[in-house]
Structure formats: C-alpha cells, structure tokens
Scaffold this motif. Structure first.
Motif, short mmCIF file in Angstrom:
data_model
loop_
_atom_site.label_atom_id
_atom_site.label_comp_id
_atom_site.label_asym_id
_atom_site.label_seq_id
_atom_site.Cartn_x
_atom_site.Cartn_y
_atom_site.Cartn_z
N UNK A 274 0.82 -1.21 0.00
CA UNK A 274 0.00 0.00 0.00
C UNK A 274 0.86 1.26 0.00
N UNK A 275 2.17 1.11 0.21
CA UNK A 275 3.06 2.26 0.22
C UNK A 275 3.16 2.97 1.55
N UNK A 276 2.63 2.38 2.62
CA UNK A 276 2.71 3.02 3.93
C UNK A 276 4.01 2.70 4.65
N UNK A 277 4.69 1.63 4.26
CA UNK A 277 5.99 1.26 4.82
C UNK A 277 6.93 0.94 3.68
N UNK A 278 8.19 1.26 3.88
CA UNK A 278 9.22 0.85 2.94
C UNK A 278 10.34 0.20 3.73
N UNK A 279 10.84 -0.89 3.20
CA UNK A 279 11.90 -1.57 3.90
C UNK A 279 12.11 -2.96 3.34
N UNK A 280 12.86 -3.76 4.08
CA UNK A 280 13.16 -5.12 3.66
C UNK A 280 13.01 -6.08 4.84
N UNK A 281 12.66 -7.31 4.51
CA UNK A 281 12.64 -8.38 5.50
C UNK A 281 13.87 -9.22 5.23
N UNK A 282 14.73 -9.35 6.24
CA UNK A 282 15.95 -10.12 6.01
C UNK A 282 15.72 -11.60 6.27
N UNK A 283 16.75 -12.39 6.04
CA UNK A 283 16.62 -13.84 6.16
C UNK A 283 16.57 -14.33 7.59
N UNK A 284 16.76 -13.44 8.56
CA UNK A 284 16.70 -13.84 9.97
C UNK A 284 15.43 -13.40 10.67
N UNK A 285 14.45 -12.94 9.87
CA UNK A 285 13.16 -12.59 10.46
C UNK A 285 13.07 -11.18 11.00
N UNK A 286 13.89 -10.28 10.47
CA UNK A 286 13.84 -8.88 10.89
C UNK A 286 13.26 -8.05 9.76
N UNK A 287 12.46 -7.05 10.14
CA UNK A 287 12.03 -6.06 9.17
C UNK A 287 12.85 -4.81 9.42
N UNK A 288 13.47 -4.30 8.37
CA UNK A 288 14.29 -3.10 8.47
C UNK A 288 13.55 -1.99 7.73
N UNK A 289 13.09 -1.01 8.48
CA UNK A 289 12.37 0.12 7.89
C UNK A 289 13.39 1.07 7.28
N UNK A 290 13.14 1.46 6.04
CA UNK A 290 14.02 2.39 5.33
C UNK A 290 13.17 3.57 4.88
N UNK A 291 13.57 4.76 5.29
CA UNK A 291 12.82 5.96 4.91
C UNK A 291 13.04 6.25 3.43
#
Length: 135
Positions: free
Chosen positions: A64-81
């Motif tokens: 939906x474009x409300x969050x930007x980021x990546x999910x890594x292979x260890x189960x973390x979501x990294x929010x990137x502005x």
C-alpha cells in the motif's frame, strides 16, 4: 473419553476489539518506524498477533506504500525511509556499476539502523505501566 472433559469457559484473543482499527494500524506503523529494525516475532508479540499475521500486515503495508523496507533472512524487518532510499539511489547513480560489497558498505553509512530506541522503549514501558496501574 470426550464426556469426561467439560468446557466451562472459552478464551479469546487478547486483541483490543474496542479500539479503532485505523488507530491500531497507525500505532503498528508508528512502532515500526520508531524502532527501525524489528524482529517480526517481537512485533507480533507486542501487538498480540501471530507471527504470520504480523508478516502479512507488514507486506500489505509495503504494497500500500505506507511502509518501505526489507525483511531479512533472519526474520527482521528493516524500515528504510524514502530519504534513505533516495540517498542509496543517488550513490548508485553517481558510481555507476557497484558491487554488492560496495553497496552494503555505503548502505551502512547511508541508512541509520540504530535510532535512539532506548528512549522509545522507555516511553512505551512508561505508558504501559500507567495503563496497567489505572486498570
């Protein structure tokens, strides 16, 4: 065998059914943005969700474009502005072809993965303690 068991009461999910769904969604998004890096299991536990539900929500919010980021292979979501994404894109445009190593090194400088989470966590704990003591 079944007759020997009785069900006196049934439990239910501890979701806050009285709260406005939009405010809960905004709280979910704000929490991710403030923490910057969240373990998806911890995110799910914080909002009384199953881990898969938290993953699905994060994916939906990204779509939906409300969050930007990546999910890594260890189960973390990294929010990137968006600013951080633009700075990474600018780096790539300036350099032309870059290796994965170069990109990783520059991303570590361009993306802040360690915001002042201690202050955020302390604020959340204080709010939770106040809520618990008022109940």
């Amino acid at each position: 065998m079944k007759a020997s068991f009785t069900v006196d009461e049934e439990g239910h999910d501890q979701s806050n059914l009285d709260a406005d769904p939009e405010s809960l969604l905004q709280e979910f998004v704000d929490y991710i943005k403030q923490m910057k890096v969240v373990m998806l299991e911890d995110l799910a536990a914080h909002f009384n969700l199953k881990t898969q539900e938290a993953i699905d929500r994060v994916n939906d919010l990204q779509n939906m474009g409300q969050l930007t980021g990546v999910i890594d292979d260890r189960g973390k979501f990294i929010y990137i502005t968006m600013d951080e994404m633009e700075s990474v894109a600018k780096f790539i445009k300036q350099r032309g072809r870059v290796s994965i190593t170069e990109l990783a090194e520059s991303s570590n400088k361009l993306i802040n993965l360690n915001p002042d989470n201690n202050e955020t966590l302390q604020r959340k704990l204080n709010a939770k303690n106040e809520q618990d003591s008022s109940e």
